[in-house]
Scaffold this motif. Structure first.
Motif, PDB file in Angstrom:
ATOM      1  N   HIS A 125       0.861  -1.117  -0.010  1.00 18.55           N
ATOM      2  CA  HIS A 125       0.162  -0.256   0.428  1.00 18.55           C
ATOM      3  C   HIS A 125       1.147   1.226   0.176  1.00 18.55           C
ATOM      4  N   PRO A 126       1.399   1.332  -1.117  1.00 17.47           N
ATOM      5  CA  PRO A 126       2.437   2.400  -1.440  1.00 17.47           C
ATOM      6  C   PRO A 126       2.005   3.890  -0.963  1.00 17.47           C
ATOM      7  N   ARG A 127       2.636   4.747  -0.107  1.00 16.60           N
ATOM      8  CA  ARG A 127       2.325   6.400   0.093  1.00 16.60           C
ATOM      9  C   ARG A 127       2.797   7.529  -0.931  1.00 16.60           C
ATOM     10  N   SER A 128       3.534   7.133  -1.298  1.00 14.38           N
ATOM     11  CA  SER A 128       4.147   8.522  -2.059  1.00 14.38           C
ATOM     12  C   SER A 128       4.679   7.886  -3.863  1.00 14.38           C
ATOM     13  N   PRO A 129       4.821   8.817  -4.411  1.00 11.38           N
ATOM     14  CA  PRO A 129       4.911   8.368  -5.991  1.00 11.38           C
ATOM     15  C   PRO A 129       6.104   7.437  -6.159  1.00 11.38           C
ATOM     16  N   TYR A 130       6.917   7.679  -5.694  1.00 10.88           N
ATOM     17  CA  TYR A 130       7.847   6.983  -5.291  1.00 10.88           C
ATOM     18  C   TYR A 130       7.850   5.210  -5.046  1.00 10.88           C
ATOM     19  N   GLY A 131       6.883   4.926  -3.411  1.00  5.75           N
ATOM     20  CA  GLY A 131       7.159   3.515  -3.124  1.00  5.75           C
ATOM     21  C   GLY A 131       6.135   2.778  -4.453  1.00  5.75           C
ATOM     22  N   VAL A 132       4.782   3.553  -4.851  1.00  7.41           N
ATOM     23  CA  VAL A 132       4.341   3.636  -6.661  1.00  7.41           C
ATOM     24  C   VAL A 132       5.055   3.524  -7.376  1.00  7.41           C
ATOM     25  N   ALA A 133       5.802   3.939  -7.824  1.00  2.50           N
ATOM     26  CA  ALA A 133       6.855   2.821  -9.179  1.00  2.50           C
ATOM     27  C   ALA A 133       7.445   2.406  -8.789  1.00  2.50           C
ATOM     28  N   LYS A 134       8.184   1.934  -7.410  1.00  4.97           N
ATOM     29  CA  LYS A 134       8.294   0.939  -6.738  1.00  4.97           C
ATOM     30  C   LYS A 134       7.819  -0.140  -7.027  1.00  4.97           C
ATOM     31  N   THR A 135       6.797   0.201  -6.568  1.00  3.41           N
ATOM     32  CA  THR A 135       5.362  -1.559  -7.113  1.00  3.41           C
ATOM     33  C   THR A 135       6.034  -1.777  -8.223  1.00  3.41           C
ATOM     34  N   TYR A 136       5.589  -0.675  -8.929  1.00  2.00           N
ATOM     35  CA  TYR A 136       5.804  -1.468 -10.195  1.00  2.00           C
ATOM     36  C   TYR A 136       7.064  -1.880 -10.817  1.00  2.00           C
ATOM     37  N   GLY A 137       7.705  -1.784 -10.379  1.00  2.00           N
ATOM     38  CA  GLY A 137       9.050  -2.071 -10.539  1.00  2.00           C
ATOM     39  C   GLY A 137       9.249  -3.794 -10.406  1.00  2.00           C
ATOM     40  N   HIS A 138       8.903  -3.518  -8.942  1.00  2.00           N
ATOM     41  CA  HIS A 138       8.678  -5.108  -8.209  1.00  2.00           C
ATOM     42  C   HIS A 138       7.609  -5.799  -9.113  1.00  2.00           C
ATOM     43  N   TYR A 139       7.129  -5.729  -9.352  1.00  2.00           N
ATOM     44  CA  TYR A 139       5.860  -6.981 -10.393  1.00  2.00           C
ATOM     45  C   TYR A 139       6.507  -7.101 -11.750  1.00  2.00           C
ATOM     46  N   ILE A 140       6.970  -5.947 -12.126  1.00  2.00           N
ATOM     47  CA  ILE A 140       7.461  -6.070 -13.969  1.00  2.00           C
ATOM     48  C   ILE A 140       8.656  -7.200 -13.856  1.00  2.00           C
ATOM     49  N   THR A 141       9.668  -7.057 -12.367  1.00  2.00           N
ATOM     50  CA  THR A 141      10.356  -8.174 -12.416  1.00  2.00           C
ATOM     51  C   THR A 141      10.128  -9.502 -12.113  1.00  2.00           C
ATOM     52  N   GLN A 142       8.748  -8.961 -10.755  1.00  2.00           N
ATOM     53  CA  GLN A 142       8.735 -11.151 -11.103  1.00  2.00           C
ATOM     54  C   GLN A 142       7.936 -11.130 -12.438  1.00  2.00           C
ATOM     55  N   ASN A 143       7.080 -10.338 -13.521  1.00  2.00           N
ATOM     56  CA  ASN A 143       6.628 -10.963 -14.070  1.00  2.00           C
ATOM     57  C   ASN A 143       7.394 -11.143 -15.138  1.00  2.00           C
ATOM     58  N   TYR A 144       8.703 -10.481 -15.807  1.00  2.00           N
ATOM     59  CA  TYR A 144       9.337 -11.107 -16.490  1.00  2.00           C
ATOM     60  C   TYR A 144      10.176 -12.803 -16.048  1.00  2.00           C
ATOM     61  N   ARG A 145      10.316 -12.180 -14.593  1.00  2.00           N
ATOM     62  CA  ARG A 145      10.869 -13.411 -14.516  1.00  2.00           C
ATOM     63  C   ARG A 145       9.896 -15.186 -14.357  1.00  2.00           C
ATOM     64  N   GLU A 146       7.967 -14.809 -14.378  1.00  2.00           N
ATOM     65  CA  GLU A 146       7.171 -15.689 -14.674  1.00  2.00           C
ATOM     66  C   GLU A 146       7.418 -16.063 -16.952  1.00  2.00           C
ATOM     67  N   SER A 147       6.945 -14.431 -16.891  1.00  2.00           N
ATOM     68  CA  SER A 147       6.715 -14.575 -18.399  1.00  2.00           C
ATOM     69  C   SER A 147       7.857 -15.402 -19.232  1.00  2.00           C
ATOM     70  N   TYR A 148       9.165 -14.900 -19.093  1.00  2.00           N
ATOM     71  CA  TYR A 148      10.329 -15.523 -19.331  1.00  2.00           C
ATOM     72  C   TYR A 148      11.653 -16.228 -19.413  1.00  2.00           C
ATOM     73  N   GLY A 149      11.052 -16.651 -18.077  1.00  2.00           N
ATOM     74  CA  GLY A 149      11.913 -18.028 -17.029  1.00  2.00           C
ATOM     75  C   GLY A 149      12.875 -16.657 -17.238  1.00  2.00           C
ATOM     76  N   MET A 150      13.100 -15.556 -16.730  1.00  2.00           N
ATOM     77  CA  MET A 150      14.720 -15.042 -16.715  1.00  2.00           C
ATOM     78  C   MET A 150      14.771 -15.256 -15.278  1.00  2.00           C
ATOM     79  N   PHE A 151      15.869 -14.759 -14.831  1.00  2.00           N
ATOM     80  CA  PHE A 151      16.536 -15.498 -12.955  1.00  2.00           C
ATOM     81  C   PHE A 151      16.680 -13.556 -12.742  1.00  2.00           C
ATOM     82  N   ALA A 152      15.336 -13.339 -12.530  1.00  2.00           N
ATOM     83  CA  ALA A 152      15.310 -12.079 -12.130  1.00  2.00           C
ATOM     84  C   ALA A 152      14.075 -11.552 -10.856  1.00  2.00           C
ATOM     85  N   VAL A 153      15.170 -11.139  -9.942  1.00  2.00           N
ATOM     86  CA  VAL A 153      14.770 -11.274  -8.598  1.00  2.00           C
ATOM     87  C   VAL A 153      14.535 -10.157  -7.854  1.00  2.00           C
ATOM     88  N   SER A 154      13.551  -9.741  -6.728  1.00  2.00           N
ATOM     89  CA  SER A 154      13.752  -8.423  -6.380  1.00  2.00           C
ATOM     90  C   SER A 154      13.899  -8.285  -3.992  1.00  2.00           C
TER      91      SER A 154
END
Ligand code: F7E
Length: 316
Positions: A125-154
């Protein structure tokens, strides 16, 4: 080892040179997809650590769109650069020798916390534009791991500090403030919300955890923190005490430093990192604060070079 530097004649490089030793420098910008592809092609890395961000939370309200672009979309661009250079697609998964990717996720994603302490399963539940942007970065990393099998971690890192911390962040602002007052260079220290609580650790310990995450068999996300929370007031009290000063004589509350939406309480549950990575922080809060105050006393009291004392814009 390579470092990615943005812009022409970036002044940070010469300032950091003495700390970064043999690190070679290449250019690239998280806003420019082509530049990241060129950097990955040139360096041919085994591992990529993305710590690049607009990372000062108050700045993210002033430059919300830029924060989204750099701190959020920059992660997608970095992942894309790795994917394109490695020739990975939905139908062609990476081989064993793939480039491993680390994303610096942040405890700011927990924001208005749903539970305490916070672990890998705690909702965001991010509280700043920074927190929101980091949340996107977190989920896109997870998504590339799941979509492409990349070794991508947060790594979901809680506040990590050291004598090299920027002067705008509260720990360094306090250690510099204490040193200035002790040396007769200032008479007060103006701060915002003293009630906010953070889980502060030593950046060196957290950098070790990042490398451990990329050395694992399988890519997984980890919370990294000490598991102890303290208020800004605790920090101030302890830092002034290390210099034999009574904080109440010098600290002035200033509404200029309070935030439109605050993160009141952060406290990590680092159980998974402890059990799976065998990671433990080695430097405690008191040692960390003492290290920072002593370092700033040396910096400001000794053979100070003008370029070493951090400048303080009005809004810090
Ligand atoms: O604030 C309070 C302020 O700016 C800590 C970044 O590395 O860690 C950092 O984010 C707390 C806040 O760090 C002042 O309101 C009071 O509650 O040192 P900070 P942060 O916002 O927690 C996370 C994990 C990141 O990812 C970020 O990139 O201290 N506070 N008075 C103040 N803070 C500042 N800066 N200045 C004050 O005068």
């Amino acid at each position: 080892m390579w470092g990615l530097v943005r812009g022409q004649a970036n002044p940070h490089v010469s300032r950091l040179r003495k700390h970064i030793g043999d690190v070679r420098i290449t250019t690239g910008d998280l806003l420019d997809q082509g530049s990241l592809i060129s950097a990955v092609e040139r360096v041919q890395p085994d591992e990529v650590y993305n710590l690049g961000a607009i990372s000062y939370v108050p700045m993210s309200w002033q430059q919300a769109e830029l924060t989204a672009e750099v701190t959020g979309m920059g992660v997608l661009r970095m992942l894309e650069a790795i994917r394109v250079v490695s020739g990975v697609s939905a139908s062609r998964t990476p081989g064993r020798e793939q480039i491993r990717f680390y994303q610096a996720s942040s405890s700011e994603m927990f924001g208005m916390v749903r539970e305490t302490p916070q672990n890998e399963k705690t909702p965001f539940h991010p509280r700043s534009p920074y927190g929101v942007a980091k949340t996107y970065g977190h989920y896109i990393t997870q998504n590339y791991r799941e979509s492409y099998g990349m070794f991508a971690v947060s790594g979901i890192l809680f506040n990590h500090e050291s004598p090299r911390r920027g002067a705008e962040f509260v720990t360094r602002k306090v250690s510099l403030g204490v040193a200035r007052i002790k040396l007769g260079l200032a008479t007060e220290l103006r701060l915002g919300n003293l009630d906010a609580r953070r889980d502060w650790g030593f950046a060196g310990d957290y950098a070790r955890a990042m490398r451990m995450m990329l050395a694992q068999e399988s890519p997984e996300d980890y919370v990294i923190g000490t598991g102890r929370t303290r208020s800004v007031r605790d920090l101030v009290e302890f830092a002034f005490r290390t210099a034999d000063l009574d904080w109440e004589r010098y600290v002035v509350l200033d509404g200029k430093y309070t935030r439109p939406a605050e993160v009141d309480l952060l406290c990590a549950d680092p159980k998974k990192a402890r059990e799976q990575l065998r990671w433990e922080p080695e430097v405690g809060f008191e040692e960390l604060v003492t290290m920072m105050v002593e370092s700033d006393l040396r910096l400001l009291g000794g053979s100070r070079r003008p370029d070493e004392e951090p400048a303080s814009p009005d809004h810090w």
